[in-house]
Motif scaffolding. Structure first.
Motif, short mmCIF file in Angstrom:
data_model
loop_
_atom_site.label_atom_id
_atom_site.label_comp_id
_atom_site.label_asym_id
_atom_site.label_seq_id
_atom_site.Cartn_x
_atom_site.Cartn_y
_atom_site.Cartn_z
N GLU A 165 3.58 19.40 36.78
CA GLU A 165 3.19 19.61 38.18
C GLU A 165 1.85 18.93 38.48
OE1 GLU A 165 3.41 21.04 42.13
OE2 GLU A 165 4.93 20.93 40.57
N LEU A 166 0.90 19.07 37.58
CA LEU A 166 -0.41 18.44 37.75
C LEU A 166 -0.26 16.92 37.78
CD1 LEU A 166 -3.44 18.83 38.03
CD2 LEU A 166 -3.59 18.91 35.55
N ARG A 167 0.57 16.38 36.90
CA ARG A 167 0.80 14.93 36.89
C ARG A 167 1.41 14.48 38.21
NH1 ARG A 167 5.52 12.67 33.37
NH2 ARG A 167 6.57 13.48 35.18
N ARG A 168 2.33 15.26 38.74
CA ARG A 168 3.00 14.89 39.99
C ARG A 168 2.03 14.96 41.17
NH1 ARG A 168 7.04 17.74 39.13
NH2 ARG A 168 6.55 19.64 40.22
N MET A 169 1.06 15.87 41.11
CA MET A 169 0.13 16.06 42.23
C MET A 169 -1.04 15.09 42.22
SD MET A 169 0.11 20.22 42.32
CE MET A 169 -1.25 20.28 43.47
N THR A 170 -1.26 14.39 41.13
CA THR A 170 -2.38 13.46 41.06
C THR A 170 -1.87 12.04 41.14
OG1 THR A 170 -2.33 13.57 38.65
CG2 THR A 170 -3.87 15.02 39.75
N SER A 171 -2.66 11.19 41.75
CA SER A 171 -2.19 9.83 42.00
C SER A 171 -2.59 8.83 40.92
CB SER A 171 -2.71 9.35 43.36
OG SER A 171 -4.13 9.38 43.38
N GLU A 175 -7.91 10.37 38.47
CA GLU A 175 -7.91 11.62 39.24
C GLU A 175 -7.48 12.79 38.35
OE1 GLU A 175 -6.00 13.63 43.27
OE2 GLU A 175 -5.19 11.72 42.56
#
Length: 184
Positions: A165-171, A175
């Protein structure tokens, strides 16, 4: 000469929910072309998934190797691992092989144990949700869970899903590093 034996292999069942796949044919070609014969591919409501029964030395090893297999399919990424960490009362009962009524009594502190984890969503709605790893930890602490590997596996899947989820939310990786530094 006695050779050291390999660590015992176990079969682990889990499902990877994917993004970047637009057709079942594309998914099947990618997986079976890569030689994956321990996976069932499918799509439901336009969402691609791959259900594994994978032999490995640990659940982590099984999941990591499955994610590597997904990376071999052009454009595919893993969104989430199931069994999911979010559970309702019925799912808790099924995972623990208990009745819904039994779980309801734990939730409502009618079994003297007390301290059942607070739900994380739908507190005012009809179907509350809990984090499975918190529920499993509570049952283990109460001495009511026979299978402690279930707790370790629940915690692992929860951590991996949080990382996905963290990977998906960061560009960007930069970041991502910045966000991780915030919580250190």
């Amino acid at each position: 000469m006695i050779r050291p034996s390999k660590m015992q292999q176990h079969e682990y069942s889990f499902t990877l929910i994917l993004d970047g796949i637009t057709s079942l044919d594309e998914l099947e070609a990618g997986f079976y072309g890569a030689g994956c014969d321990d996976a069932l591919v499918g799509m439901r409501s336009g969402i691609a998934f791959v259900a594994f029964d994978r032999e490995a030395q640990s659940l982590l090893a099984a999941i990591v190797s499955a994610i590597e297999d997904v990376k071999s399919i052009k454009g595919a990424t893993v969104l989430r691992i199931e069994p999911d960490d979010l559970v309702n009362m019925s799912e808790i009962a099924a995972r623990l092989h208990q009745s819904r009524e039994s779980i309801r009594k734990y939730i409502n502190n009618e079994r003297r144990a007390g301290g059942f984890p607070a739900p994380i969503s739908s507190v005012t709605g009809r179907s509350m949700r809990w984090r499975w790893n918190e529920v499993a930890r509570w049952f283990a602490e109460q001495g009511k869970m026979e299978d402690n590997p279930m707790l370790r596996e629940a915690t692992l899947v929860s951590k991996l899903n949080a990382a996905l989820e963290l990977r998906r939310m960061t560009s960007s990786k930069k970041e991502l590093r910045e966000v991780l530094q915030l919580v250190e």
